[in-house]
Write a protein that holds these residues in place. Structure first.
Motif, PDB file in Angstrom:
ATOM      1  N   ARG A 167      -2.348   6.771  11.887  1.00  0.00           N
ATOM      2  CA  ARG A 167      -1.051   6.108  12.117  1.00  0.00           C
ATOM      3  C   ARG A 167      -0.855   5.030  11.060  1.00  0.00           C
ATOM      4  NH1 ARG A 167       0.641   1.379  15.333  1.00  0.00           N
ATOM      5  NH2 ARG A 167       2.895   1.549  15.640  1.00  0.00           N
ATOM      6  N   PHE A 168      -0.019   5.324  10.076  1.00  0.00           N
ATOM      7  CA  PHE A 168       0.288   4.359   9.029  1.00  0.00           C
ATOM      8  C   PHE A 168       1.203   3.277   9.595  1.00  0.00           C
ATOM      9  CE2 PHE A 168       3.243   3.073   5.557  1.00  0.00           C
ATOM     10  CZ  PHE A 168       2.311   2.436   4.734  1.00  0.00           C
ATOM     11  N   VAL A 169       0.836   2.011   9.367  1.00  0.00           N
ATOM     12  CA  VAL A 169       1.644   0.870   9.823  1.00  0.00           C
ATOM     13  C   VAL A 169       2.221   0.182   8.590  1.00  0.00           C
ATOM     14  CG1 VAL A 169       1.678  -1.275  11.134  1.00  0.00           C
ATOM     15  CG2 VAL A 169       0.118   0.563  11.811  1.00  0.00           C
ATOM     16  N   PRO A 170       3.538   0.192   8.403  1.00  0.00           N
ATOM     17  CA  PRO A 170       4.132  -0.402   7.197  1.00  0.00           C
ATOM     18  C   PRO A 170       4.342  -1.902   7.348  1.00  0.00           C
ATOM     19  CG  PRO A 170       5.848   0.539   8.536  1.00  0.00           C
ATOM     20  CD  PRO A 170       4.544   0.815   9.276  1.00  0.00           C
ATOM     21  N   THR A 171       4.638  -2.545   6.242  1.00  0.00           N
ATOM     22  CA  THR A 171       5.126  -3.930   6.293  1.00  0.00           C
ATOM     23  C   THR A 171       6.530  -3.958   6.879  1.00  0.00           C
ATOM     24  OG1 THR A 171       3.839  -4.495   4.322  1.00  0.00           O
ATOM     25  CG2 THR A 171       5.624  -5.989   4.909  1.00  0.00           C
ATOM     26  N   GLY A 172       7.312  -2.914   6.584  1.00  0.00           N
ATOM     27  CA  GLY A 172       8.719  -2.905   6.944  1.00  0.00           C
ATOM     28  C   GLY A 172       9.036  -2.262   8.274  1.00  0.00           C
ATOM     29  N   GLY A 173       8.193  -2.453   9.277  1.00  0.00           N
ATOM     30  CA  GLY A 173       8.448  -1.831  10.564  1.00  0.00           C
ATOM     31  C   GLY A 173       8.900  -2.774  11.665  1.00  0.00           C
ATOM     32  N   ALA A 174       9.083  -4.050  11.345  1.00  0.00           N
ATOM     33  CA  ALA A 174       9.461  -5.026  12.373  1.00  0.00           C
ATOM     34  C   ALA A 174      10.842  -4.714  12.940  1.00  0.00           C
ATOM     35  CB  ALA A 174       9.437  -6.436  11.792  1.00  0.00           C
ATOM     36  N   ALA A 229       0.842  -1.197   0.000  1.00  0.00           N
ATOM     37  CA  ALA A 229       0.000   0.000   0.000  1.00  0.00           C
ATOM     38  C   ALA A 229       0.877   1.246   0.000  1.00  0.00           C
ATOM     39  CB  ALA A 229      -0.931   0.026   1.211  1.00  0.00           C
ATOM     40  N   ALA A 230       0.351   2.310  -0.597  1.00  0.00           N
ATOM     41  CA  ALA A 230       1.010   3.613  -0.563  1.00  0.00           C
ATOM     42  C   ALA A 230       0.401   4.465   0.533  1.00  0.00           C
ATOM     43  CB  ALA A 230       0.856   4.314  -1.913  1.00  0.00           C
ATOM     44  N   ALA A 231       1.188   5.368   1.081  1.00  0.00           N
ATOM     45  CA  ALA A 231       0.705   6.303   2.090  1.00  0.00           C
ATOM     46  C   ALA A 231       0.937   7.723   1.598  1.00  0.00           C
ATOM     47  CB  ALA A 231       1.435   6.086   3.421  1.00  0.00           C
ATOM     48  N   VAL A 240      -4.397  -3.471   6.810  1.00  0.00           N
ATOM     49  CA  VAL A 240      -3.159  -3.806   7.515  1.00  0.00           C
ATOM     50  C   VAL A 240      -2.167  -2.652   7.522  1.00  0.00           C
ATOM     51  CG1 VAL A 240      -3.438  -6.259   7.037  1.00  0.00           C
ATOM     52  CG2 VAL A 240      -2.011  -4.869   5.524  1.00  0.00           C
ATOM     53  N   SER A 241      -2.494  -1.578   6.842  1.00  0.00           N
ATOM     54  CA  SER A 241      -1.685  -0.359   6.920  1.00  0.00           C
ATOM     55  C   SER A 241      -2.202   0.588   7.991  1.00  0.00           C
ATOM     56  CB  SER A 241      -1.659   0.351   5.557  1.00  0.00           C
ATOM     57  OG  SER A 241      -1.063  -0.463   4.583  1.00  0.00           O
ATOM     58  N   ALA A 251       0.956  -2.775  16.824  1.00  0.00           N
ATOM     59  CA  ALA A 251       1.877  -3.337  15.834  1.00  0.00           C
ATOM     60  C   ALA A 251       2.997  -2.389  15.443  1.00  0.00           C
ATOM     61  CB  ALA A 251       1.102  -3.757  14.594  1.00  0.00           C
ATOM     62  N   THR A 252       4.169  -2.982  15.190  1.00  0.00           N
ATOM     63  CA  THR A 252       5.251  -2.272  14.518  1.00  0.00           C
ATOM     64  C   THR A 252       5.174  -2.520  13.011  1.00  0.00           C
ATOM     65  OG1 THR A 252       6.720  -4.167  14.911  1.00  0.00           O
ATOM     66  CG2 THR A 252       6.792  -2.355  16.505  1.00  0.00           C
ATOM     67  N   ALA A 253       4.623  -3.674  12.617  1.00  0.00           N
ATOM     68  CA  ALA A 253       4.423  -4.021  11.213  1.00  0.00           C
ATOM     69  C   ALA A 253       3.183  -4.891  11.094  1.00  0.00           C
ATOM     70  CB  ALA A 253       5.633  -4.768  10.656  1.00  0.00           C
ATOM     71  N   MET A 254       2.458  -4.740   9.984  1.00  0.00           N
ATOM     72  CA  MET A 254       1.340  -5.631   9.669  1.00  0.00           C
ATOM     73  C   MET A 254       1.400  -5.953   8.182  1.00  0.00           C
ATOM     74  SD  MET A 254      -2.019  -4.463  11.902  1.00  0.00           S
ATOM     75  CE  MET A 254      -2.306  -2.880  11.111  1.00  0.00           C
ATOM     76  N   HIS A 255       0.907  -7.146   7.840  1.00  0.00           N
ATOM     77  CA  HIS A 255       0.957  -7.581   6.450  1.00  0.00           C
ATOM     78  C   HIS A 255      -0.150  -8.593   6.191  1.00  0.00           C
ATOM     79  CE1 HIS A 255       2.810  -7.733   2.572  1.00  0.00           C
ATOM     80  NE2 HIS A 255       3.185  -8.993   2.655  1.00  0.00           N
TER      81      HIS A 255
END
Length: 333
Positions: free
Chosen positions: A144-151, A37-39, A77-78, A209-213
């Motif tokens: 609050r945008f949650v990225p895939t790449g936040g783990a 997803a884009a933010a 999930v974002s 979450a720090t990341a969601m996908h």
């Protein structure tokens, strides 16, 4: 082999060709490995617009029912609530108009259930198509945008519901008649289509979450690896801890496929700080939603992001086990 374009090809040919995105300060998240997803920062500063597009074609009889949750899951999930949809419907030339009616009816029902508005789109007949192709763009807003790449190393990995929910429903709908599985198993499995959306659990998990996908093509295994690649970390996952439903196990065994490598929509992969794990799982349980801690996030062992799945070390793209089944079915027609 059909399926997603490889991350290496995307990096070489796509990710560096994004128009004016590099100079557009409103683009908070653009195309990147693992990010679905884009933010976009609202010009007036009122939150973030999340946008995602997804096609679906192979589950021919279910494109309308599956398409909406598949597209809106990436928004959910974002960290956003899906609010708007556009739909592009491409049909093989000569398709009976009742097929268009069914697809539109299914899209309408699925969008209504999510509270999302269909605001536009396009439809046409195409000579080169053999089955309907549906592509949807979903949009929503979040604070609050949650990225895939936040783990982050030290985080815990959780999975909601179970592995292979979407793939199980597809196996039952598209191949159930050819598999040595009891009819009641297929009937229950087709009902999994009602569970494809992860919006309910995402609304809860996004607080922690720090990341969601959203694991889709390639299943839970591919989704976990995408989190690792996007976050530049190592995920260590206990394969035996990954929940697999009875219907999934039966259909996958009959079809000779891996439950962790078939379409995985319906499950949410997330990473949460270790000290937030119990609160997150409790909040999901209180809402009647299944969730399981399945692994941990660590620093890289080598040069590449990695998914350590039991005894397997996975670093490259994971192909979905359902594609060979569709290819074999097409060859027999």
């Amino acid at each position: 082999m059909p399926g997603k374009v490889s991350p290496d090809d995307l990096l070489a040919h796509v990710f560096e060709r994004t128009g004016a995105a590099d100079s557009d300060e409103t683009v908070l998240q653009g195309p990147a490995d693992g990010e679905d997803a884009a933010a976009i920062d609202w010009p007036d500063g009122d939150g973030t617009l999340v946008v995602s597009s997804d096609p679906i074609s192979l589950a021919a009889s279910q494109v309308g029912r599956l398409g909406v949750p598949v597209a809106t899951n990436d928004v959910a999930v974002s960290g956003a609530d899906p609010r708007w949809l556009t739909a592009v419907v491409l049909l093989p030339t000569g398709t009976d108009e009742r097929a268009l009616e069914k697809i539109a009816t299914d899209i309408d029902a699925a969008a209504t259930a999510l509270g999302a508005s269909i605001v536009g789109g396009h439809s046409e007949y195409v000579d080169q198509l053999e089955r309907p192709l549906l592509s949807l763009t979903a949009m929503g807003t979040t604070e609050r945008f949650v990225p895939t790449g936040g783990a982050e190393p030290g985080d815990r990995v959780i999975l909601t519901k179970a592995a292979g929910i979407e793939g199980t429903a597809i196996l039952a709908a598209d191949f159930g008649g050819d598999l040595e599985v009891d009819s009641d198993v297929c009937e229950r499995a087709e009902g999994f289509l009602e569970e494809i959306s992860v919006a309910p659990e995402a609304r809860i998990v996004r607080k922690y979450a720090t990341a969601m996908h959203d694991p889709t093509e390639g299943g839970v295994a591919a989704g976990l690896l995408e989190v690792a690649r996007a976050s530049d970390v190592r995920l260590a996952v206990d394969r035996d801890a990954v929940p697999i439903r009875e219907e999934t196990a039966a259909l996958c065994e009959a079809a000779g496929v891996d439950p962790l490598r078939i379409f995985g929509s319906g499950a949410l992969v997330a990473t949460v700080p270790d000290d937030a794990l119990e609160d997150c799982l409790a909040a999901l349980s209180d809402a009647g939603l299944e969730a399981t801690a399945i692994g941990t996030v660590g620093d890289l062992d080598g040069d590449e992001p990695e998914l350590a799945l039991g005894d397997e070390s996975l670093t490259g793209p994971i192909e979905d086990d359902l594609y060979p089944l569709w290819e074999a079915a097409d060859a027999d027609d």
